[in-house]
Write an enzyme that holds these catalytic residues in place. Structure first.
Site, mmCIF file in Angstrom:
data_model
loop_
_atom_site.group_PDB
_atom_site.id
_atom_site.type_symbol
_atom_site.label_atom_id
_atom_site.label_comp_id
_atom_site.label_asym_id
_atom_site.label_seq_id
_atom_site.Cartn_x
_atom_site.Cartn_y
_atom_site.Cartn_z
ATOM 1 N N TYR A 213 40.472 -10.976 35.477
ATOM 2 C CA TYR A 213 40.035 -11.379 34.249
ATOM 3 C C TYR A 213 40.378 -10.202 33.151
ATOM 4 C CZ TYR A 213 36.362 -12.689 30.622
ATOM 5 O OH TYR A 213 35.699 -13.018 29.330
ATOM 6 N N LYS B 281 42.619 -15.138 34.269
ATOM 7 C CA LYS B 281 42.028 -15.462 32.971
ATOM 8 C C LYS B 281 42.564 -14.446 31.840
ATOM 9 C CE LYS B 281 37.456 -16.323 30.591
ATOM 10 N NZ LYS B 281 36.167 -16.323 30.711
#
Length: 284
Positions: free
Chosen positions: A132, A160
């Site tokens: 992420y 992400k």
């Protein structure tokens, strides 16, 4: 590969500040019924920073139990302490999660070597990892080359990407052909999917899951006219959802939909501007 729209779930709270697990169960069930691709509990939108260990486990367990294998559950496990992150990944695996969302360390600002060692440690328990990258919360904007290197670590299955920069995201897509690039910003997920991203980890899908799923499917099917229409239709909601600190606006929106109470844990507070009726109608 992880693909489609994965909802970054809010964590509902009761009037006394305790977890509202029945509301969470209903939210998970409604998301699955809408055709969502996966559930992501205990991320930024889930106020994970304010959950104690027992609450974190209860939220992850609830998502796993409701899903019952129908969609993957990616549990938020990242922190700025590698030992804590690894322990969370191990616990997520024990609780039945399908993957772990691991934010790149915030506040500490590690060197490239530190990033490599941190993420490699998170991969060791064997649970698939979704890296992420969110510079707005970590205070580090990694070069595409370094993030791509991290994504090629054994055990990383997706990333992400939450810079909000379509150019950065498209470069990452090109550099990571064997890893699912997922938009972490609702205003970029349509253009990023057009460049080859596989989907999004979405705040918007908390309030408008059907249209988010339809938009992603339209891109996958090559129906860009429909995808463009849905993108522009949903943008006013996205602007509202990010007009304050996430998840303050999305909780206000969901409260107006009658799905949860508008309660957060300090230092976050209830958003004072409810959504307009027109926005609520767009989300239907």
């Amino acid at each position: 590969m992880i693909s489609g729209i994965h909802t970054a779930l809010v964590t509902p709270f009761q009037k006394n500040g305790e977890l509202d697990l029945p509301a969470l169960e209903a939210l998970c069930e409604s998301q699955i019924a809408a055709g969502i691709g996966g559930l992501v509990p205990c991320g930024t939108t889930g106020e994970a920073a304010t959950l104690n260990a027992d609450e974190w486990a209860a939220v992850v367990s609830t998502a796993v139990e409701v899903s019952s294998g129908r969609v993957p559950v990616t549990a938020g496990c990242g922190s700025n302490h590698t030992t804590k992150t690894v322990a969370a990944v191990e616990m997520a695996a024990e609780l039945g999660a399908d993957a772990a969302l691991v934010v790149l360390p915030y506040y500490n600002k590690p060197s490239p070597r530190g990033h490599r060692m941190n993420l490699a440690a998170a991969c060791k328990p064997g649970l698939p990892i979704v890296a992420y990258h969110v510079p707005g919360r970590t205070a580090q904007h990694l070069p595409v080359s370094l993030l791509a290197e991290l994504c090629h670590l054994e055990g990383v299955v997706a990333v992400k990407e939450a810079t909000g920069d379509v150019n950065y995201g498209s470069q990452l897509v090109a550099a990571c052909p064997n890893v699912s690039v997922l938009s972490g910003d609702d205003f970029t997920f349509f253009p990023l999917m057009c460049t080859g991203a596989k989907g999004a980890i979405s705040v918007l899908s908390n309030v408008a899951p059907l249209k988010c799923v339809a938009l992603a499917k339209a891109v996958q099917d090559g129906d860009l006219a429909t995808a463009r229409r849905l993108h522009h239709e949903l943008m006013p909601i996205v602007h509202y959802l990010f007009s304050g600190s996430n998840p303050e606006p999305v909780k206000a929106f969901m409260a107006a939909q009658g799905r949860i109470t508008n309660r957060l844990r300090l230092p976050l507070v209830a958003f004072e501007s409810p959504p307009s009726q027109s926005l609520l109608e767009i989300a239907e």
